[in-house]
Motif scaffolding. Structure first.
Motif, PDB file in Angstrom:
ATOM      1  N   ASN A 297       0.837  -1.195   0.000  1.00  0.00           N
ATOM      2  CA  ASN A 297       0.000   0.000   0.000  1.00  0.00           C
ATOM      3  C   ASN A 297       0.873   1.247   0.000  1.00  0.00           C
ATOM      4  O   ASN A 297       1.864   1.333   0.727  1.00  0.00           O
ATOM      5  CB  ASN A 297      -0.929  -0.005   1.207  1.00  0.00           C
ATOM      6  N   PHE A 298       0.487   2.227  -0.818  1.00  0.00           N
ATOM      7  CA  PHE A 298       1.293   3.424  -1.059  1.00  0.00           C
ATOM      8  C   PHE A 298       0.926   4.565  -0.105  1.00  0.00           C
ATOM      9  O   PHE A 298       1.690   4.925   0.784  1.00  0.00           O
ATOM     10  CB  PHE A 298       1.121   3.850  -2.512  1.00  0.00           C
ATOM     11  N   LEU A 299      -0.251   5.134  -0.290  1.00  0.00           N
ATOM     12  CA  LEU A 299      -0.684   6.233   0.571  1.00  0.00           C
ATOM     13  C   LEU A 299      -2.185   6.432   0.458  1.00  0.00           C
ATOM     14  O   LEU A 299      -2.833   5.936  -0.465  1.00  0.00           O
ATOM     15  CB  LEU A 299       0.072   7.529   0.237  1.00  0.00           C
ATOM     16  N   HIS A 300      -2.732   7.162   1.418  1.00  0.00           N
ATOM     17  CA  HIS A 300      -4.098   7.663   1.376  1.00  0.00           C
ATOM     18  C   HIS A 300      -4.039   9.176   1.200  1.00  0.00           C
ATOM     19  O   HIS A 300      -2.984   9.786   1.354  1.00  0.00           O
ATOM     20  CB  HIS A 300      -4.850   7.312   2.663  1.00  0.00           C
ATOM     21  N   GLY A 301      -5.180   9.772   0.875  1.00  0.00           N
ATOM     22  CA  GLY A 301      -5.227  11.210   0.702  1.00  0.00           C
ATOM     23  C   GLY A 301      -4.887  11.624  -0.707  1.00  0.00           C
ATOM     24  O   GLY A 301      -5.133  10.896  -1.668  1.00  0.00           O
ATOM     25  N   THR A 302      -4.278  12.799  -0.838  1.00  0.00           N
ATOM     26  CA  THR A 302      -3.993  13.387  -2.140  1.00  0.00           C
ATOM     27  C   THR A 302      -2.506  13.706  -2.261  1.00  0.00           C
ATOM     28  O   THR A 302      -1.752  13.627  -1.295  1.00  0.00           O
ATOM     29  CB  THR A 302      -4.793  14.683  -2.331  1.00  0.00           C
ATOM     30  N   GLU A 304      -1.407  16.590  -2.548  1.00  0.00           N
ATOM     31  CA  GLU A 304      -1.200  17.793  -1.739  1.00  0.00           C
ATOM     32  C   GLU A 304      -1.192  17.492  -0.247  1.00  0.00           C
ATOM     33  O   GLU A 304      -0.531  18.193   0.528  1.00  0.00           O
ATOM     34  CB  GLU A 304      -2.287  18.823  -2.047  1.00  0.00           C
ATOM     35  N   ALA A 305      -1.925  16.458   0.188  1.00  0.00           N
ATOM     36  CA  ALA A 305      -1.993  16.101   1.614  1.00  0.00           C
ATOM     37  C   ALA A 305      -1.950  14.584   1.757  1.00  0.00           C
ATOM     38  O   ALA A 305      -2.943  13.944   2.113  1.00  0.00           O
ATOM     39  CB  ALA A 305      -3.267  16.675   2.238  1.00  0.00           C
ATOM     40  N   PRO A 306      -0.787  13.970   1.491  1.00  0.00           N
ATOM     41  CA  PRO A 306      -0.694  12.513   1.533  1.00  0.00           C
ATOM     42  C   PRO A 306      -0.575  11.969   2.948  1.00  0.00           C
ATOM     43  O   PRO A 306      -0.040  12.621   3.849  1.00  0.00           O
ATOM     44  CB  PRO A 306       0.580  12.233   0.731  1.00  0.00           C
ATOM     45  N   ILE A 307      -1.065  10.748   3.134  1.00  0.00           N
ATOM     46  CA  ILE A 307      -0.892  10.000   4.383  1.00  0.00           C
ATOM     47  C   ILE A 307      -0.115   8.743   4.014  1.00  0.00           C
ATOM     48  O   ILE A 307      -0.686   7.747   3.562  1.00  0.00           O
ATOM     49  CB  ILE A 307      -2.249   9.644   5.015  1.00  0.00           C
ATOM     50  N   PRO A 308       1.227   8.748   4.174  1.00  0.00           N
ATOM     51  CA  PRO A 308       2.033   7.633   3.678  1.00  0.00           C
ATOM     52  C   PRO A 308       2.206   6.469   4.645  1.00  0.00           C
ATOM     53  O   PRO A 308       2.547   5.367   4.207  1.00  0.00           O
ATOM     54  CB  PRO A 308       3.385   8.290   3.392  1.00  0.00           C
ATOM     55  N   GLU A 309       2.004   6.683   5.944  1.00  0.00           N
ATOM     56  CA  GLU A 309       2.223   5.609   6.908  1.00  0.00           C
ATOM     57  C   GLU A 309       1.006   4.691   6.938  1.00  0.00           C
ATOM     58  O   GLU A 309      -0.020   5.016   7.533  1.00  0.00           O
ATOM     59  CB  GLU A 309       2.507   6.168   8.300  1.00  0.00           C
ATOM     60  N   LEU A 310       1.131   3.537   6.281  1.00  0.00           N
ATOM     61  CA  LEU A 310       0.036   2.579   6.171  1.00  0.00           C
ATOM     62  C   LEU A 310       0.539   1.197   6.567  1.00  0.00           C
ATOM     63  O   LEU A 310       1.712   1.008   6.874  1.00  0.00           O
ATOM     64  CB  LEU A 310      -0.495   2.535   4.734  1.00  0.00           C
ATOM     65  N   GLU A 311      -0.355   0.237   6.531  1.00  0.00           N
ATOM     66  CA  GLU A 311       0.007  -1.163   6.682  1.00  0.00           C
ATOM     67  C   GLU A 311      -0.180  -1.862   5.337  1.00  0.00           C
ATOM     68  O   GLU A 311      -1.223  -1.726   4.703  1.00  0.00           O
ATOM     69  CB  GLU A 311      -0.842  -1.846   7.744  1.00  0.00           C
ATOM     70  N   SER A 312       0.835  -2.564   4.907  1.00  0.00           N
ATOM     71  CA  SER A 312       0.710  -3.428   3.744  1.00  0.00           C
ATOM     72  C   SER A 312       0.330  -4.823   4.223  1.00  0.00           C
ATOM     73  O   SER A 312       0.446  -5.133   5.409  1.00  0.00           O
ATOM     74  CB  SER A 312       2.005  -3.427   2.940  1.00  0.00           C
ATOM     75  N   ILE A 313      -0.135  -5.667   3.298  1.00  0.00           N
ATOM     76  CA  ILE A 313      -0.807  -6.907   3.694  1.00  0.00           C
ATOM     77  C   ILE A 313      -0.195  -8.105   2.982  1.00  0.00           C
ATOM     78  O   ILE A 313       0.119  -8.043   1.790  1.00  0.00           O
ATOM     79  CB  ILE A 313      -2.318  -6.837   3.367  1.00  0.00           C
ATOM     80  N   ARG A 327       0.228  -8.350   8.475  1.00  0.00           N
ATOM     81  CA  ARG A 327       0.358  -6.957   8.068  1.00  0.00           C
ATOM     82  C   ARG A 327       1.736  -6.461   8.479  1.00  0.00           C
ATOM     83  O   ARG A 327       2.298  -6.935   9.466  1.00  0.00           O
ATOM     84  CB  ARG A 327      -0.720  -6.075   8.700  1.00  0.00           C
ATOM     85  N   PHE A 328       2.272  -5.509   7.717  1.00  0.00           N
ATOM     86  CA  PHE A 328       3.543  -4.915   8.101  1.00  0.00           C
ATOM     87  C   PHE A 328       3.538  -3.437   7.712  1.00  0.00           C
ATOM     88  O   PHE A 328       2.855  -3.023   6.770  1.00  0.00           O
ATOM     89  CB  PHE A 328       4.723  -5.659   7.458  1.00  0.00           C
ATOM     90  N   ALA A 329       4.293  -2.656   8.466  1.00  0.00           N
ATOM     91  CA  ALA A 329       4.297  -1.209   8.291  1.00  0.00           C
ATOM     92  C   ALA A 329       5.086  -0.816   7.043  1.00  0.00           C
ATOM     93  O   ALA A 329       6.194  -1.296   6.817  1.00  0.00           O
ATOM     94  CB  ALA A 329       4.894  -0.538   9.520  1.00  0.00           C
ATOM     95  N   THR A 330       4.497   0.067   6.241  1.00  0.00           N
ATOM     96  CA  THR A 330       5.204   0.688   5.131  1.00  0.00           C
ATOM     97  C   THR A 330       4.964   2.187   5.197  1.00  0.00           C
ATOM     98  O   THR A 330       3.985   2.653   5.777  1.00  0.00           O
ATOM     99  CB  THR A 330       4.743   0.142   3.766  1.00  0.00           C
ATOM    100  N   SER A 331       5.863   2.940   4.593  1.00  0.00           N
ATOM    101  CA  SER A 331       5.753   4.396   4.590  1.00  0.00           C
ATOM    102  C   SER A 331       5.934   4.877   3.158  1.00  0.00           C
ATOM    103  O   SER A 331       7.046   4.962   2.652  1.00  0.00           O
ATOM    104  CB  SER A 331       6.826   5.012   5.507  1.00  0.00           C
ATOM    105  N   GLY A 332       4.810   5.131   2.506  1.00  0.00           N
ATOM    106  CA  GLY A 332       4.856   5.386   1.078  1.00  0.00           C
ATOM    107  C   GLY A 332       5.379   4.173   0.341  1.00  0.00           C
ATOM    108  O   GLY A 332       6.201   4.280  -0.571  1.00  0.00           O
TER     109      GLY A 332
END
Length: 377
Positions: A297-302, A304-313, A327-332
Protein backbone atom coordinates in the motif's frame (compact mmCIF):
# COMPACT_ATOMS: atom_id res chain seq x y z
CA UNK A 1 3.29 -1.16 14.12
CA UNK A 2 6.86 -2.28 14.82
CA UNK A 3 8.49 -2.93 11.46
CA UNK A 4 11.25 -5.12 12.86
CA UNK A 5 9.15 -8.27 13.43
CA UNK A 6 5.74 -9.20 12.03
CA UNK A 7 4.18 -12.51 12.99
CA UNK A 8 1.19 -14.63 12.00
CA UNK A 9 0.31 -18.25 12.82
CA UNK A 10 2.05 -19.41 9.60
CA UNK A 11 4.81 -16.88 8.99
CA UNK A 12 7.21 -14.42 10.52
CA UNK A 13 8.86 -11.40 8.90
CA UNK A 14 12.07 -10.28 10.59
CA UNK A 15 13.68 -7.03 9.43
CA UNK A 16 17.38 -7.79 9.01
CA UNK A 17 18.48 -4.62 7.21
CA UNK A 18 17.44 -1.07 6.40
CA UNK A 19 18.71 0.53 3.20
CA UNK A 20 19.31 4.29 3.25
CA UNK A 21 17.07 5.08 0.29
CA UNK A 22 15.40 8.32 -0.75
CA UNK A 23 12.11 8.24 -2.60
CA UNK A 24 12.57 4.56 -3.46
CA UNK A 25 10.11 3.49 -6.17
CA UNK A 26 11.02 -0.14 -6.85
CA UNK A 27 13.15 -3.08 -5.76
CA UNK A 28 14.51 -5.09 -8.69
CA UNK A 29 16.37 -8.21 -7.62
CA UNK A 30 18.35 -10.40 -10.02
CA UNK A 31 21.27 -12.81 -10.18
CA UNK A 32 24.09 -12.36 -12.69
CA UNK A 33 27.39 -14.17 -12.81
CA UNK A 34 26.58 -15.96 -9.58
CA UNK A 35 26.05 -12.71 -7.64
CA UNK A 36 22.70 -11.48 -6.34
CA UNK A 37 21.95 -7.80 -6.96
CA UNK A 38 19.22 -5.37 -5.90
CA UNK A 39 18.55 -2.18 -7.89
CA UNK A 40 16.52 0.54 -6.16
CA UNK A 41 15.32 3.38 -8.44
CA UNK A 42 14.86 6.63 -6.51
CA UNK A 43 12.51 9.48 -7.47
CA UNK A 44 14.03 12.36 -5.50
CA UNK A 45 15.99 13.51 -2.48
CA UNK A 46 15.12 16.24 -0.03
CA UNK A 47 16.33 19.81 -0.59
CA UNK A 48 17.21 21.72 2.55
CA UNK A 49 14.76 24.55 3.14
CA UNK A 50 12.25 23.29 0.59
CA UNK A 51 8.70 22.65 1.87
CA UNK A 52 7.71 19.04 2.56
CA UNK A 53 5.79 18.02 -0.57
CA UNK A 54 5.77 14.73 -2.44
CA UNK A 55 5.90 16.50 -5.83
CA UNK A 56 9.09 18.47 -5.02
CA UNK A 57 12.67 17.41 -4.23
CA UNK A 58 15.82 17.00 -6.30
CA UNK A 59 15.39 14.38 -9.02
CA UNK A 60 18.91 14.70 -10.41
CA UNK A 61 20.22 11.73 -8.45
CA UNK A 62 21.55 8.23 -9.00
CA UNK A 63 20.11 4.75 -8.60
CA UNK A 64 21.95 2.52 -6.11
CA UNK A 65 22.68 -1.09 -7.01
CA UNK A 66 23.51 -3.38 -4.09
CA UNK A 67 25.05 -6.85 -4.04
CA UNK A 68 24.40 -9.60 -1.51
CA UNK A 69 27.45 -10.28 0.62
CA UNK A 70 27.78 -11.77 4.09
CA UNK A 71 24.05 -12.08 4.64
CA UNK A 72 23.16 -8.49 3.69
CA UNK A 73 23.21 -6.04 0.81
CA UNK A 74 26.29 -3.83 0.38
CA UNK A 75 26.73 -0.94 -2.09
CA UNK A 76 27.95 -2.08 -5.49
CA UNK A 77 27.30 0.70 -8.03
CA UNK A 78 25.46 3.97 -8.61
CA UNK A 79 23.88 4.53 -12.01
CA UNK A 80 22.70 7.84 -13.52
CA UNK A 81 18.93 7.36 -13.37
CA UNK A 82 17.26 10.73 -12.62
CA UNK A 83 13.77 10.59 -11.20
CA UNK A 84 13.97 6.82 -11.08
CA UNK A 85 10.70 4.87 -11.14
CA UNK A 86 11.60 1.34 -12.20
CA UNK A 87 14.29 -1.16 -13.14
CA UNK A 88 13.76 -4.35 -15.15
CA UNK A 89 16.43 -7.04 -15.52
CA UNK A 90 16.22 -9.40 -18.50
CA UNK A 91 18.31 -11.54 -20.79
CA UNK A 92 18.43 -11.98 -24.54
CA UNK A 93 20.51 -15.03 -25.28
CA UNK A 94 23.82 -14.65 -23.45
CA UNK A 95 23.40 -10.90 -23.02
CA UNK A 96 22.03 -9.31 -19.83
CA UNK A 97 20.30 -5.92 -19.57
CA UNK A 98 18.85 -3.59 -16.93
CA UNK A 99 16.19 -1.21 -18.27
CA UNK A 100 15.57 1.82 -16.05
CA UNK A 101 12.65 4.25 -16.19
CA UNK A 102 13.05 7.96 -15.41
CA UNK A 103 9.92 9.94 -14.54
CA UNK A 104 11.55 13.36 -14.52
CA UNK A 105 14.74 15.38 -14.00
CA UNK A 106 15.44 18.70 -12.29
CA UNK A 107 14.89 20.45 -8.98
CA UNK A 108 11.66 22.44 -9.67
CA UNK A 109 10.93 23.20 -12.37
CA UNK A 110 11.11 19.64 -13.66
CA UNK A 111 11.45 18.08 -17.08
CA UNK A 112 9.16 15.12 -17.73
CA UNK A 113 10.47 14.58 -21.27
CA UNK A 114 13.54 12.72 -20.07
CA UNK A 115 15.16 9.67 -21.72
CA UNK A 116 15.17 6.33 -19.91
CA UNK A 117 18.39 4.30 -20.08
CA UNK A 118 18.86 0.61 -20.81
CA UNK A 119 22.14 -0.66 -19.38
CA UNK A 120 23.98 -3.80 -20.47
CA UNK A 121 26.02 -5.85 -18.00
CA UNK A 122 29.49 -6.30 -19.47
CA UNK A 123 32.25 -7.92 -17.41
CA UNK A 124 30.38 -7.02 -14.21
CA UNK A 125 29.88 -3.38 -15.24
CA UNK A 126 26.61 -1.60 -16.07
CA UNK A 127 27.29 0.14 -19.36
CA UNK A 128 24.76 2.46 -21.08
CA UNK A 129 23.38 0.57 -24.08
CA UNK A 130 20.39 2.56 -25.37
CA UNK A 131 18.41 5.62 -24.33
CA UNK A 132 14.68 5.66 -25.05
CA UNK A 133 12.87 8.98 -25.31
CA UNK A 134 9.78 9.12 -23.11
CA UNK A 135 7.51 11.33 -21.06
CA UNK A 136 6.95 10.65 -17.34
CA UNK A 137 8.12 7.03 -17.68
CA UNK A 138 6.82 4.67 -14.98
CA UNK A 139 7.62 1.05 -15.72
CA UNK A 140 9.40 -1.27 -18.12
CA UNK A 141 8.31 -4.84 -18.67
CA UNK A 142 10.22 -7.40 -20.71
CA UNK A 143 8.51 -10.42 -22.25
CA UNK A 144 9.05 -12.82 -25.11
CA UNK A 145 6.74 -14.41 -27.65
CA UNK A 146 8.62 -17.29 -29.19
CA UNK A 147 11.98 -15.91 -30.28
CA UNK A 148 10.75 -12.31 -30.32
CA UNK A 149 11.69 -10.04 -27.41
CA UNK A 150 9.65 -7.00 -26.40
CA UNK A 151 9.96 -4.14 -23.92
CA UNK A 152 6.80 -2.37 -22.80
CA UNK A 153 7.10 1.19 -21.43
CA UNK A 154 4.26 2.64 -19.33
CA UNK A 155 4.34 6.43 -19.39
CA UNK A 156 2.40 9.68 -19.56
CA UNK A 157 0.59 12.07 -17.21
CA UNK A 158 -2.53 14.22 -17.44
CA UNK A 159 -1.85 16.95 -14.86
CA UNK A 160 -2.58 20.57 -15.81
CA UNK A 161 0.55 22.33 -16.97
CA UNK A 162 2.46 19.08 -17.43
CA UNK A 163 1.27 18.04 -20.86
CA UNK A 164 3.69 17.20 -23.68
CA UNK A 165 3.64 19.10 -26.96
CA UNK A 166 2.22 15.97 -28.64
CA UNK A 167 0.00 13.27 -27.10
CA UNK A 168 1.99 10.46 -25.46
CA UNK A 169 0.95 6.81 -25.25
CA UNK A 170 2.49 3.89 -23.50
CA UNK A 171 4.33 1.81 -26.05
CA UNK A 172 5.98 -1.46 -27.02
CA UNK A 173 9.48 -1.83 -28.43
CA UNK A 174 10.89 -4.92 -30.16
CA UNK A 175 14.44 -6.23 -30.27
CA UNK A 176 15.70 -6.22 -33.86
CA UNK A 177 18.89 -8.13 -33.12
CA UNK A 178 20.97 -5.08 -32.25
CA UNK A 179 18.67 -2.63 -30.45
CA UNK A 180 15.07 -1.95 -29.46
CA UNK A 181 12.87 -0.27 -32.07
CA UNK A 182 9.26 1.04 -31.91
CA UNK A 183 6.63 -1.67 -32.39
CA UNK A 184 3.18 -0.53 -31.18
CA UNK A 185 1.52 2.25 -29.19
CA UNK A 186 -0.94 1.30 -26.43
CA UNK A 187 -3.99 3.53 -25.70
CA UNK A 188 -3.25 5.30 -22.41
CA UNK A 189 -3.24 8.60 -20.58
CA UNK A 190 -1.26 8.08 -17.36
CA UNK A 191 0.35 4.67 -17.78
CA UNK A 192 1.74 2.89 -14.73
CA UNK A 193 2.36 -0.81 -15.07
CA UNK A 194 2.27 -4.05 -17.07
CA UNK A 195 1.93 -7.80 -16.82
CA UNK A 196 2.31 -10.35 -19.61
CA UNK A 197 1.00 -13.91 -19.20
CA UNK A 198 -0.59 -16.83 -21.01
CA UNK A 199 -3.93 -18.28 -19.97
CA UNK A 200 -6.62 -20.29 -21.72
CA UNK A 201 -4.62 -20.38 -24.94
CA UNK A 202 -4.35 -16.58 -25.02
CA UNK A 203 -1.27 -14.39 -24.72
CA UNK A 204 -2.40 -11.34 -22.75
CA UNK A 205 -0.72 -8.04 -21.90
CA UNK A 206 -2.25 -6.07 -19.02
CA UNK A 207 -1.76 -2.29 -18.90
CA UNK A 208 -2.58 -0.29 -15.75
CA UNK A 209 -3.53 3.36 -16.17
CA UNK A 210 -4.32 6.00 -13.56
CA UNK A 211 -6.57 8.27 -15.63
CA UNK A 212 -8.44 5.95 -18.03
CA UNK A 213 -9.65 2.33 -17.70
CA UNK A 214 -6.95 -0.29 -17.47
CA UNK A 215 -6.88 -2.86 -20.27
CA UNK A 216 -6.12 -6.43 -21.15
CA UNK A 217 -4.69 -6.74 -24.66
CA UNK A 218 -4.55 -9.97 -26.68
CA UNK A 219 -1.79 -11.03 -29.06
CA UNK A 220 -3.39 -11.85 -32.41
CA UNK A 221 -0.22 -13.18 -34.00
CA UNK A 222 0.89 -9.82 -35.37
CA UNK A 223 0.12 -7.20 -32.71
CA UNK A 224 -1.91 -6.60 -29.56
CA UNK A 225 -5.64 -5.81 -29.69
CA UNK A 226 -8.24 -5.01 -27.04
CA UNK A 227 -9.42 -8.05 -25.11
CA UNK A 228 -11.04 -6.76 -21.91
CA UNK A 229 -11.51 -3.50 -20.02
CA UNK A 230 -11.12 -3.76 -16.24
CA UNK A 231 -13.16 -2.22 -13.44
CA UNK A 232 -12.14 0.97 -11.66
CA UNK A 233 -9.71 3.80 -12.27
CA UNK A 234 -6.35 4.78 -10.71
CA UNK A 235 -4.84 1.46 -11.80
CA UNK A 236 -1.37 0.73 -10.43
CA UNK A 237 -0.28 -2.89 -10.85
CA UNK A 238 -1.16 -6.48 -11.76
CA UNK A 239 -0.09 -9.88 -10.55
CA UNK A 240 -1.04 -13.01 -12.48
CA UNK A 241 -0.62 -16.41 -10.85
CA UNK A 242 -1.96 -19.94 -11.06
CA UNK A 243 -2.69 -22.04 -7.98
CA UNK A 244 -5.17 -24.61 -6.76
CA UNK A 245 -6.19 -25.39 -10.33
CA UNK A 246 -7.28 -21.82 -11.12
CA UNK A 247 -5.79 -18.77 -12.85
CA UNK A 248 -5.95 -15.45 -11.01
CA UNK A 249 -5.23 -11.79 -11.72
CA UNK A 250 -4.82 -9.32 -8.85
CA UNK A 251 -5.34 -5.66 -9.79
CA UNK A 252 -4.17 -2.83 -7.48
CA UNK A 253 -5.94 0.54 -7.46
CA UNK A 254 -4.70 3.59 -5.59
CA UNK A 255 -8.04 5.40 -5.17
CA UNK A 256 -10.35 2.40 -5.41
CA UNK A 257 -10.63 -1.22 -4.35
CA UNK A 258 -7.84 -3.67 -5.06
CA UNK A 259 -9.50 -6.65 -6.75
CA UNK A 260 -8.86 -10.33 -7.41
CA UNK A 261 -10.11 -11.64 -10.77
CA UNK A 262 -10.59 -15.30 -11.68
CA UNK A 263 -10.28 -16.69 -15.20
CA UNK A 264 -13.58 -18.24 -16.28
CA UNK A 265 -15.49 -18.68 -19.54
CA UNK A 266 -12.72 -17.14 -21.63
CA UNK A 267 -12.28 -13.95 -19.59
CA UNK A 268 -11.57 -12.51 -16.16
CA UNK A 269 -14.41 -11.91 -13.67
CA UNK A 270 -14.18 -10.16 -10.31
CA UNK A 271 -13.86 -12.84 -7.64
CA UNK A 272 -12.95 -10.93 -4.48
CA UNK A 273 -12.33 -7.44 -3.11
CA UNK A 274 -8.92 -7.67 -1.42
CA UNK A 275 -8.54 -4.21 0.10
CA UNK A 276 -9.64 -0.61 -0.12
CA UNK A 277 -7.69 2.51 -1.01
CA UNK A 278 -3.93 2.71 -1.38
CA UNK A 279 -2.94 -0.29 -3.51
CA UNK A 280 0.38 0.10 -5.35
CA UNK A 281 2.23 -3.19 -6.05
CA UNK A 282 2.33 -6.96 -5.54
CA UNK A 283 4.73 -9.80 -4.91
CA UNK A 284 3.62 -13.41 -5.35
CA UNK A 285 5.16 -16.62 -4.08
CA UNK A 286 3.53 -19.97 -4.77
CA UNK A 287 3.91 -23.00 -2.54
CA UNK A 288 2.35 -26.41 -2.02
CA UNK A 289 -0.30 -24.93 0.28
CA UNK A 290 -1.52 -22.39 -2.29
CA UNK A 291 0.84 -19.44 -2.03
CA UNK A 292 1.13 -15.95 -0.58
CA UNK A 293 0.43 -12.56 -2.17
CA UNK A 294 1.95 -9.35 -0.82
CA UNK A 295 -0.05 -6.16 -1.43
CA UNK A 296 2.07 -3.04 -0.98
CA UNK A 297 0.00 0.00 0.00
CA UNK A 298 1.29 3.42 -1.06
CA UNK A 299 -0.68 6.23 0.57
CA UNK A 300 -4.10 7.66 1.38
CA UNK A 301 -5.23 11.21 0.70
CA UNK A 302 -3.99 13.39 -2.14
CA UNK A 303 -0.73 14.54 -3.66
CA UNK A 304 -1.20 17.79 -1.74
CA UNK A 305 -1.99 16.10 1.61
CA UNK A 306 -0.69 12.51 1.53
CA UNK A 307 -0.89 10.00 4.38
CA UNK A 308 2.03 7.63 3.68
CA UNK A 309 2.22 5.61 6.91
CA UNK A 310 0.04 2.58 6.17
CA UNK A 311 0.01 -1.16 6.68
CA UNK A 312 0.71 -3.43 3.74
CA UNK A 313 -0.81 -6.91 3.69
CA UNK A 314 0.30 -10.49 3.14
CA UNK A 315 -2.50 -12.78 1.95
CA UNK A 316 -2.49 -16.57 1.71
CA UNK A 317 -4.59 -18.57 -0.72
CA UNK A 318 -7.08 -20.71 1.18
CA UNK A 319 -9.67 -22.77 -0.70
CA UNK A 320 -10.14 -20.32 -3.55
CA UNK A 321 -9.92 -17.10 -1.56
CA UNK A 322 -7.10 -14.87 -0.40
CA UNK A 323 -7.22 -14.44 3.37
CA UNK A 324 -5.09 -12.08 5.42
CA UNK A 325 -1.99 -13.72 6.89
CA UNK A 326 -0.03 -10.72 8.19
CA UNK A 327 0.36 -6.96 8.07
CA UNK A 328 3.54 -4.92 8.10
CA UNK A 329 4.30 -1.21 8.29
CA UNK A 330 5.20 0.69 5.13
CA UNK A 331 5.75 4.40 4.59
CA UNK A 332 4.86 5.39 1.08
CA UNK A 333 5.37 1.73 0.10
CA UNK A 334 6.00 1.28 -3.60
CA UNK A 335 7.24 -2.26 -4.29
CA UNK A 336 8.18 -5.66 -2.87
CA UNK A 337 10.07 -8.68 -4.15
CA UNK A 338 10.74 -12.15 -2.75
CA UNK A 339 14.20 -13.65 -3.14
CA UNK A 340 16.15 -16.57 -1.73
CA UNK A 341 19.68 -16.21 -0.39
CA UNK A 342 21.86 -18.20 2.00
CA UNK A 343 19.19 -20.89 2.23
CA UNK A 344 16.50 -18.51 3.47
CA UNK A 345 13.54 -16.69 1.94
CA UNK A 346 13.62 -12.88 2.04
CA UNK A 347 11.34 -9.99 1.11
CA UNK A 348 12.67 -6.63 -0.09
CA UNK A 349 10.29 -3.69 0.40
CA UNK A 350 10.69 -0.18 -1.05
CA UNK A 351 9.50 2.83 0.99
CA UNK A 352 9.35 6.25 -0.68
CA UNK A 353 7.95 8.83 1.74
CA UNK A 354 8.17 9.42 5.48
CA UNK A 355 5.35 10.46 7.80
CA UNK A 356 6.76 14.01 7.57
CA UNK A 357 6.45 13.79 3.74
CA UNK A 358 10.21 13.62 3.24
CA UNK A 359 11.95 11.40 0.70
CA UNK A 360 14.67 10.08 3.03
CA UNK A 361 12.91 6.88 4.08
CA UNK A 362 14.59 3.51 4.65
CA UNK A 363 13.65 0.55 2.51
CA UNK A 364 13.72 -2.79 4.33
CA UNK A 365 14.95 -6.34 3.87
CA UNK A 366 13.01 -9.01 5.77
CA UNK A 367 13.85 -12.63 6.39
CA UNK A 368 10.68 -14.67 5.93
CA UNK A 369 10.21 -17.74 8.13
CA UNK A 370 7.51 -20.38 8.15
CA UNK A 371 6.30 -20.44 4.53
CA UNK A 372 7.83 -23.73 3.38
CA UNK A 373 9.37 -24.55 0.02
CA UNK A 374 8.72 -22.33 -2.99
CA UNK A 375 7.26 -23.78 -6.18
CA UNK A 376 6.95 -20.56 -8.19
CA UNK A 377 8.72 -17.23 -8.05
Amino acid sequence: MDASTIESPAMQLNCIQELATTGARAVAGFVHGGTRYLAVPQLARDIEGQPAKMTLGDSDLEMPVYRWEGGRFVPHASLPVPGGEDAEFFRIGERAFLATASLRSGRDPYTLAVPSTIFELVDGRFEPFQRIDGFAAKQWHHFAIGERHFLALAQGVTLPGEQPAQPVSSCLLEWDGTRFVPFQDVPSAWGYNWAFFEVGGERLLAHADHAVPSLLLRWNGERFELFQQLDGRSGRAFCFFETQGQAWLAFANLHGDTLLYRWQDGGFAVHQVLAGLGGREFAWRGDAQGGHLVLVNFLHGTREAPIPELESIVFRMDDGRLVEAARFATSGGTDAAFFEADGALHLAVANSLSAAVRFATPSRIYRVDGLGASITG
